[in-house]
Motif scaffolding. Structure first.
Motif, short mmCIF file in Angstrom:
data_model
loop_
_atom_site.label_atom_id
_atom_site.label_comp_id
_atom_site.label_asym_id
_atom_site.label_seq_id
_atom_site.Cartn_x
_atom_site.Cartn_y
_atom_site.Cartn_z
N LEU A 84 0.83 -1.21 0.00
CA LEU A 84 0.00 0.00 0.00
C LEU A 84 0.86 1.26 0.00
O LEU A 84 0.48 2.28 -0.58
CB LEU A 84 -0.95 0.00 1.21
CG LEU A 84 -2.05 -1.06 1.14
CD1 LEU A 84 -2.88 -1.07 2.43
CD2 LEU A 84 -2.97 -0.82 -0.06
N SER A 85 2.02 1.16 0.66
CA SER A 85 2.87 2.36 0.71
C SER A 85 3.77 2.44 -0.53
O SER A 85 4.59 3.34 -0.64
CB SER A 85 3.74 2.34 1.97
OG SER A 85 4.69 1.30 1.85
N GLY A 86 3.65 1.47 -1.41
CA GLY A 86 4.49 1.47 -2.60
C GLY A 86 5.96 1.33 -2.25
O GLY A 86 6.82 1.90 -2.92
N GLY A 87 6.24 0.60 -1.17
CA GLY A 87 7.64 0.37 -0.78
C GLY A 87 8.20 1.47 0.11
O GLY A 87 9.31 1.36 0.61
N ARG A 88 7.39 2.56 0.30
CA ARG A 88 7.93 3.67 1.10
C ARG A 88 8.09 3.32 2.57
O ARG A 88 8.84 3.96 3.29
CB ARG A 88 7.05 4.91 0.95
CG ARG A 88 7.53 5.82 -0.19
CD ARG A 88 6.56 6.92 -0.41
NE ARG A 88 5.24 6.37 -0.70
CZ ARG A 88 4.35 6.94 -1.52
NH1 ARG A 88 4.65 8.08 -2.09
NH2 ARG A 88 3.17 6.40 -1.74
#
Lengths: 165, 333
Positions: free
Chosen positions: A36-40
């Protein structure tokens, strides 16, 4: 922490039961947090893993976690980072050849494994650690590995059904 | 079991490989001796602190007629000496059957795989995987310890190169190194109850022969061997028991407290102390140990570590009678 590390192998059975109970949940949470955080949030996940496992096992963040196969003793604390120990230099009192004040990590490992339900896993040959994973999250690596395996399986299934050329 | 009319036959000349045999992984004599069911004797050379090849050959000569293979140690005790690959190459050139010791302390997997290929190209047929002493044990404690692999991973690597004919990376090797693969075990130090499991692990990783650390407590070895034979482990690998000579009770005490992994029971030290000639008594003990090891079911040979007493190895082997009258290969015979 050395004391916490010894505590872990002495209570390996309880650690194992706890880990088996929470593993699916933890991995599920990490998977979605990362997605969901795109890997962040991967950095945060890695930090959390290093703090919790560091406190409990003196984890060195090798990124190839084998704690459940080594009686809950982290083999990266062995001065020779042996993955199939112990070496032949263990002292008569069971302490390390290199660090005489420290209990041999692998004496602890075999002791811990003897208390675990899945302790037999210590008998499996572990190949040398992949050094390129040093400092990365074993949890994220595990998920990545599973995804790759699932993708390979799916591709194979599709290839089987595809008409021959 | 294959019967050979002549164990010592070279295809061309000393130093060239032996003819291949079904079921053999190497083209070397040491594997032949073991697979033919002979009781093998091995010893070891302390590589010289010198660049003179003759020093290697002179050190090997003392073992003529009584050893089937010679280990070339790899920076033993973390001290610097001539490299094991070079010693083995010099020995194999004249027809000896050297065992290349590889310690994981000084080289990573790239260097180790290169050494295995290189040694095989130079005619070396046997390799022994060791984890190795830590750098702090030797004369260069400031060196960087490598330990990229451990002895089990190294055994896996040797068998991978040989059987799959490729590097660990998967890249193909044109001619695979035909090495008889060995590893070590020290059943005499803690955790004693896990040492059988470790032996199993090493054999599962592909070890075809196992050399032990100094055995001064035969009962411990006997116990482990009985269990190993029971579960069929010794059908897959040959056990070579390590025996040693102690120059005096003082040396024994020093070894016990200063050399990692050396376990010497009190009764041995007391026996040395009570003897008039301690050096001779140490050799007598060694002879007896060889004889006792030969009696243990599953033990296929002895490895004699006679540091600074190499010149007595021949007499001790003959006195022990473990070769049953067999004369081992030596140059010029």
């Amino acid at each position: 922490m050395y004391r916490a590390r010894l505590f872990a192998t002495r209570h390996s059975r309880a650690y194992e039961a706890f880990y088996n109970a929470v593993e699916p949940l933890v991995l599920f949470a990490i998977k979605w947090l990362s997605k969901l955080s795109g890997g962040r949030l991967d950095g945060f996940i890695t930090w959390t893993e290093s703090k919790t496992k560091g406190l409990l096992f003196d984890c060195q963040m090798c990124g190839n976690c084998v704690l459940s196969s080594t009686g809950m003793a982290c083999p990266m604390n062995c001065p020779k980072t042996i993955r199939n120990g112990p070496c032949g230099g263990v002292r008569e009192n069971g302490n390390c050849e290199v660090k005489p004040e420290m209990k041999c990590v692998w004496v602890e490992a075999w002791d811990g494994a003897s208390r675990m339900k899945g302790g037999d896993k210590i008998n499996e040959v572990q190949f040398a650690v992949d050094v390129s994973h040093q400092g990365s999250s074993a949890w994220l690596n595990m998920l990545k590995q599973r995804e790759l395996e699932a993708a390979a399986k799916a591709k194979h299934a599709a290839d089987l059904q595809a008409p021959s050329t | 079991m294959t019967q050979s009319p002549d164990l010592h036959q070279f295809v061309e000349e000393p130093g060239s490989p032996l003819a291949p045999r079904a079921g053999h992984v190497s083209l070397g004599r040491f594997e032949r001796v073991l697979r033919e069911g002979h009781f093998a004797v091995t010893s070891e050379i302390a590589p010289p602190d010198s660049a003179d090849p003759d020093e290697v050959l002179v050190r090997a000569m003392v073992f003529d007629d009584v050893t089937d293979a010679i280990n070339a140690t790899d920076g033993s005790g973390a001290n610097c000496h001539m490299s094991s690959v070079a010693v083995c190459s010099l020995l194999s050139r004249v027809g000896y059957s050297p065992i290349l010791q590889i310690s994981c302390r000084d080289k990573n997997r790239i260097a180790i795989q290169g050494d295995i290929l290189g040694a095989a190209a130079l005619g070396v047929c046997n390799v022994l995987a060791l984890t190795g002493d830590d750098v702090s044990a030797g004369d260069h404690p400031e060196a960087k310890p490598v330990f990229d692999l451990d002895s089990v991973s190294l055994t896996t690597t040797i068998c991978h190169l040989r059987d799959k004919s490729q590097f660990l990376s998967g890249r193909a090797i044109d001619t695979a190194p035909k090495m008889f693969a060995g590893s070590t075990i020290n059943p005499f130090v803690p955790p004693v109850q896990s040492r059988l499991a470790q032996l199993r692990k090493k054999i599962n990783a592909g070890a075809e022969f196992i050399q032990t650390q100094y055995c001064f407590d035969v009962d411990v070895l006997k116990d482990m061997m009985a269990r190993a034979v029971d579960e069929g482990l010794m059908e897959k690998a040959y056990m070579i028991a390590g025996v040693g000579t102690l120059a005096s009770a003082k040396t024994a005490r020093w070894l016990r407290s200063n050399v990692p992994g050396v376990s010497i029971p009190d009764h041995i030290i007391e026996r040395l102390e009570g003897a008039k000639n301690q050096k001779l008594e140490g050799q007598k003990i060694c002879v007896e140990l060889m004889q006792q090891c030969k009696e243990i079911v599953g033990v296929s040979g002895v490895h004699i570590m006679a540091y600074k007493q190499e010149e007595y190895v021949k007499e001790m082997v003959i006195a022990s009678g473990v070769l049953d009258g067999r004369v081992c290969w030596a140059p010029g015979r």
